[in-house]
Design an enzyme around this catalytic site. Structure first.
Site, PDB file in Angstrom:
ATOM      1  N   PHE A  59       0.857  -1.199   0.000  1.00  0.00           N
ATOM      2  CA  PHE A  59       0.000   0.000   0.000  1.00  0.00           C
ATOM      3  C   PHE A  59       0.887   1.241   0.000  1.00  0.00           C
ATOM      4  CE2 PHE A  59      -2.921   3.223   1.090  1.00  0.00           C
ATOM      5  CZ  PHE A  59      -4.190   2.757   0.795  1.00  0.00           C
ATOM      6  N   ASP A  60       1.877   1.234   0.899  1.00  0.00           N
ATOM      7  CA  ASP A  60       2.788   2.384   1.023  1.00  0.00           C
ATOM      8  C   ASP A  60       4.183   1.921   0.613  1.00  0.00           C
ATOM      9  OD1 ASP A  60       4.066   4.699   1.636  1.00  0.00           O
ATOM     10  OD2 ASP A  60       3.677   4.630   3.796  1.00  0.00           O
ATOM     11  N   LYS A  61       4.374   1.757  -0.680  1.00  0.00           N
ATOM     12  CA  LYS A  61       5.611   1.136  -1.166  1.00  0.00           C
ATOM     13  C   LYS A  61       6.841   1.964  -0.831  1.00  0.00           C
ATOM     14  CE  LYS A  61       3.557  -1.544  -4.906  1.00  0.00           C
ATOM     15  NZ  LYS A  61       3.978  -2.944  -4.841  1.00  0.00           N
ATOM     16  N   ASN A 117      -3.649  -7.897  -8.727  1.00  0.00           N
ATOM     17  CA  ASN A 117      -2.615  -6.929  -9.105  1.00  0.00           C
ATOM     18  C   ASN A 117      -1.400  -7.612  -9.702  1.00  0.00           C
ATOM     19  OD1 ASN A 117       0.114  -6.415  -7.451  1.00  0.00           O
ATOM     20  ND2 ASN A 117      -1.351  -7.424  -6.088  1.00  0.00           N
ATOM     21  N   PHE A 126       6.498  -4.474  -8.255  1.00  0.00           N
ATOM     22  CA  PHE A 126       7.458  -3.734  -7.423  1.00  0.00           C
ATOM     23  C   PHE A 126       7.815  -2.369  -8.009  1.00  0.00           C
ATOM     24  CE2 PHE A 126       9.579  -7.896  -5.687  1.00  0.00           C
ATOM     25  CZ  PHE A 126       8.445  -8.164  -4.964  1.00  0.00           C
ATOM     26  N   ASN A 172      10.954 -10.529   0.897  1.00  0.00           N
ATOM     27  CA  ASN A 172       9.838 -10.926   0.040  1.00  0.00           C
ATOM     28  C   ASN A 172      10.354 -11.777  -1.120  1.00  0.00           C
ATOM     29  OD1 ASN A 172       7.554 -11.150  -1.469  1.00  0.00           O
ATOM     30  ND2 ASN A 172       7.345  -8.981  -1.936  1.00  0.00           N
ATOM     31  N   SER A 221       6.211 -12.535  -4.293  1.00  0.00           N
ATOM     32  CA  SER A 221       5.334 -11.814  -5.210  1.00  0.00           C
ATOM     33  C   SER A 221       5.251 -12.573  -6.528  1.00  0.00           C
ATOM     34  CB  SER A 221       5.875 -10.411  -5.469  1.00  0.00           C
ATOM     35  OG  SER A 221       5.258  -9.886  -6.619  1.00  0.00           O
ATOM     36  N   ASN A 229       4.665 -11.271  -9.304  1.00  0.00           N
ATOM     37  CA  ASN A 229       4.767 -10.324 -10.415  1.00  0.00           C
ATOM     38  C   ASN A 229       6.179  -9.932 -10.823  1.00  0.00           C
ATOM     39  OD1 ASN A 229       1.885 -10.184 -10.498  1.00  0.00           O
ATOM     40  ND2 ASN A 229       2.003  -8.934  -8.643  1.00  0.00           N
ATOM     41  N   THR A 230       7.189 -10.573 -10.244  1.00  0.00           N
ATOM     42  CA  THR A 230       8.561 -10.403 -10.718  1.00  0.00           C
ATOM     43  C   THR A 230       8.993 -11.763 -11.244  1.00  0.00           C
ATOM     44  OG1 THR A 230       9.106  -8.641  -9.158  1.00  0.00           O
ATOM     45  CG2 THR A 230      10.951  -9.902 -10.021  1.00  0.00           C
ATOM     46  N   LYS A 245       8.583 -13.603   3.807  1.00  0.00           N
ATOM     47  CA  LYS A 245       7.171 -13.610   3.391  1.00  0.00           C
ATOM     48  C   LYS A 245       6.972 -14.645   2.291  1.00  0.00           C
ATOM     49  CE  LYS A 245       3.347 -10.638   1.949  1.00  0.00           C
ATOM     50  NZ  LYS A 245       2.886  -9.256   1.817  1.00  0.00           N
ATOM     51  N   ASN A 290       1.416 -14.006   0.848  1.00  0.00           N
ATOM     52  CA  ASN A 290       1.279 -13.056  -0.250  1.00  0.00           C
ATOM     53  C   ASN A 290       0.007 -13.382  -1.043  1.00  0.00           C
ATOM     54  OD1 ASN A 290       2.062 -11.069  -2.256  1.00  0.00           O
ATOM     55  ND2 ASN A 290       4.155 -11.386  -1.531  1.00  0.00           N
ATOM     56  N   THR A 291      -0.165 -12.775  -2.192  1.00  0.00           N
ATOM     57  CA  THR A 291      -1.349 -13.024  -3.029  1.00  0.00           C
ATOM     58  C   THR A 291      -1.233 -14.390  -3.714  1.00  0.00           C
ATOM     59  OG1 THR A 291      -0.231 -11.881  -4.831  1.00  0.00           O
ATOM     60  CG2 THR A 291      -1.745 -10.579  -3.492  1.00  0.00           C
TER      61      THR A 291
HETATM   62  C1  LIG Z   1      -2.123  -3.713  -4.988  1.00  0.00           C
HETATM   63  C2  LIG Z   1      -1.322  -4.623  -4.124  1.00  0.00           C
HETATM   64  C3  LIG Z   1       0.061  -4.471  -4.058  1.00  0.00           C
HETATM   65  C4  LIG Z   1       0.820  -5.316  -3.262  1.00  0.00           C
HETATM   66  N1  LIG Z   1       2.167  -5.125  -3.202  1.00  0.00           N
HETATM   67  C5  LIG Z   1       2.910  -5.913  -2.394  1.00  0.00           C
HETATM   68  C6  LIG Z   1       4.302  -5.706  -2.276  1.00  0.00           C
HETATM   69  O1  LIG Z   1       4.868  -4.782  -2.860  1.00  0.00           O
HETATM   70  N2  LIG Z   1       4.992  -6.555  -1.469  1.00  0.00           N
HETATM   71  C7  LIG Z   1       4.407  -7.575  -0.777  1.00  0.00           C
HETATM   72  O2  LIG Z   1       5.090  -8.305  -0.058  1.00  0.00           O
HETATM   73  N3  LIG Z   1       3.071  -7.772  -0.856  1.00  0.00           N
HETATM   74  C8  LIG Z   1       2.328  -6.976  -1.638  1.00  0.00           C
HETATM   75  N4  LIG Z   1       0.976  -7.185  -1.717  1.00  0.00           N
HETATM   76  C9  LIG Z   1       0.378  -8.305  -0.967  1.00  0.00           C
HETATM   77  C10 LIG Z   1      -0.183  -7.866   0.374  1.00  0.00           C
HETATM   78  O3  LIG Z   1       0.812  -7.373   1.238  1.00  0.00           O
HETATM   79  C11 LIG Z   1      -0.879  -9.070   1.056  1.00  0.00           C
HETATM   80  O4  LIG Z   1       0.076 -10.079   1.328  1.00  0.00           O
HETATM   81  C12 LIG Z   1      -1.984  -9.647   0.201  1.00  0.00           C
HETATM   82  O5  LIG Z   1      -2.701  -8.639  -0.478  1.00  0.00           O
HETATM   83  C13 LIG Z   1      -2.975 -10.483   1.020  1.00  0.00           C
HETATM   84  O6  LIG Z   1      -3.599  -9.685   2.009  1.00  0.00           O
HETATM   85  P1  LIG Z   1      -5.081  -9.059   1.850  1.00  0.00           P
HETATM   86  O7  LIG Z   1      -5.975 -10.179   1.436  1.00  0.00           O
HETATM   87  O8  LIG Z   1      -5.389  -8.470   3.177  1.00  0.00           O
HETATM   88  O9  LIG Z   1      -4.976  -8.019   0.780  1.00  0.00           O
HETATM   89  C14 LIG Z   1       0.199  -6.343  -2.513  1.00  0.00           C
HETATM   90  C15 LIG Z   1      -1.185  -6.487  -2.560  1.00  0.00           C
HETATM   91  C16 LIG Z   1      -1.957  -5.642  -3.346  1.00  0.00           C
HETATM   92  C17 LIG Z   1      -3.450  -5.833  -3.381  1.00  0.00           C
END
Ligand SMILES: Cc1cc2nc3c(=O)[nH]c(=O)nc-3n(C[C@H](O)[C@H](O)[C@H](O)COP(=O)(O)O)c2cc1C
Length: 355
Positions: free
Chosen positions: A69-71, A116, A120, A177, A180, A182-183, A213, A242-243
């Site tokens: 959220f707050d990169k 998403n 990064f 991390n 992710s 996405n990398t 993570k 993570n996602t």
């Molecule tokens: C738009 C978006 C960007 C994210 N960016 C990162 C990231 O930069 N690094 C990371 O470790 N997780 C990232 N996450 C994953 C979240 O930190 C979290 O692990 C994930 O969304 C699951 O939690 P939630 O269901 O509460 O969203 C991102 C998630 C979202 C939705």
């Protein structure tokens, strides 16, 4: 106007644009010490039963803002005022990078979820370090570090080490991390033979608590291996999860047309809880477990705590739940603690798993 109505209007604007606007508005609202004090009085956790000391750091409440959220740490002052017990900023990488082409953030409203593939996008660990030096936050701040996209896998450990050197002294804890989606190739670094040198490099660079993570899409055997490695290397804990890459059970029409990316929110909740339970069964109190993934309600939060999570995080729940979300969840947890006769939050951690 209710948050539901506000959300309906916000959801008319492309997701990343509204994120930028809302984030700017939050910074504005929390810009002065007076405003922050007033918000904190109303939203921050005040019940002492919610405080805990975890890996040597004192947390005023167990619910934190999840990474992403707050990169770049541009909202360091905002999160405590909005009621979060801590925030994890980042992911930052050793070198700044633009991330993936837009659009790269999508809402799945029928699932109360997000998809998403940000990749990064961030201003680099050096820039975040400058910001952390300038702003003393009123809650613990963790920094999440990832691999620069152009760094080849064989130089991954050096890349993480560079970030750890820059932000380590300024963070309350570091999160490595490797999860992710996405990398390209990042999640391959979760294989223990790749992960070991990375974690060793980060550990040797900082005396701060280091966590890793992980993805929800690992096999049970892989989760066990990472948990064992984390214990062996003396890590402080694991952030799970993570996602997810999975599209199973999604109800929002047209998801297949949105392309690649990680799904967050309720569709992830069950798997995230499973991973937490598996980790707690494996490591018990030897590691701190931070649970994240699909936490939306007090019930979700309480289930994670009693399954073994010392701390919780959310991202998607905050988007769908609004500015009072952190307060709502933490007030709910305090009620559960009192009703259950617990004397502290720590006493409740893992209580259902031990029964
Ligand atoms: C738009 C978006 C960007 C994210 N960016 C990162 C990231 O930069 N690094 C990371 O470790 N997780 C990232 N996450 C994953 C979240 O930190 C979290 O692990 C994930 O969304 C699951 O939690 P939630 O269901 O509460 O969203 C991102 C998630 C979202 C939705």
């Amino acid at each position: 106007m209710s948050y539901r109505a506000v959300r309906r209007v916000m959801f008319l604007v492309p997701a990343e644009r509204i994120h930028t606007w809302v984030f700017a508005a939050l910074r504005l609202v929390t810009a002065t010490a007076l405003a922050r004090r007033m918000l904190r009085r109303r939203l921050a956790p005040h019940d002492p039963i919610l405080t805990s000391t975890v890996f040597g750091v004192r947390f005023p409440g167990p619910l934190g803002l999840a990474a992403g959220f707050d990169k770049d740490g541009t909202g360091l002052n905002a999160w405590g005022a909005l009621g979060f017990g801590f925030a994890e900023v980042g992911t930052v990488t050793a070198a700044p990078q633009p991330g993936n082409p837009v659009p790269r953030l999508f809402r799945l409203p029928a699932d109360r979820a997000l998809l998403n593939r940000m990749g990064f996008n961030n201003q680099g660990a050096g820039e975040l370090a400058t910001r952390l030096t300038q702003h003393a936050a009123d809650i613990p701040i963790g920094v999440n570090i990832g691999k620069t996209k152009v760094a080849p896998p064989e130089l991954a450990a050096d890349d993480y080490r560079t970030s750890a050197r820059l932000v380590g002294p300024l963070a309350d804890f570091l999160v490595v991390n490797v999860s992710s989606p996405n990398t390209p190739g990042l999640r391959d670094l979760q294989a223990v033979e790749s992960l070991r040198p990375i974690l060793e490099a980060v550990r040797s660079e900082t005396s701060k608590p280091v966590l890793v993570k992980i993805a929800p899409d690992l096999t049970d055997a892989e989760i066990d291996e990472i948990a064992d490695l984390a214990v062996e290397l003396g890590l402080a804990g694991i952030v799970a999860t993570n996602t997810t890459m999975s599209r199973e059970g999604l109800e929002t029409p047209g998801v297949d047309m949105l392309g690649e990316g990680g799904v967050s929110g309720p569709p992830l909740a069950e798997r995230s809880l499973d991973v937490l339970r598996r980790l707690y069964a494996r490591v018990g109190d030897r590691l701190v477990l931070i649970s994240v993934g699909g936490i939306e309600t007090t019930d979700d939060a309480w289930q994670r705590i009693t399954a073994g999570a010392s701390l919780l995080q959310g991202y998607t729940g905050f988007i769908y739940g609004g500015g009072l979300w952190a307060k709502r969840i933490q007030d709910g947890i305090a009620n559960r603690l009192h009703d259950g006769g617990f004397r502290s939050l720590a006493e409740a951690v893992g209580s259902a798993a031990r029964r």
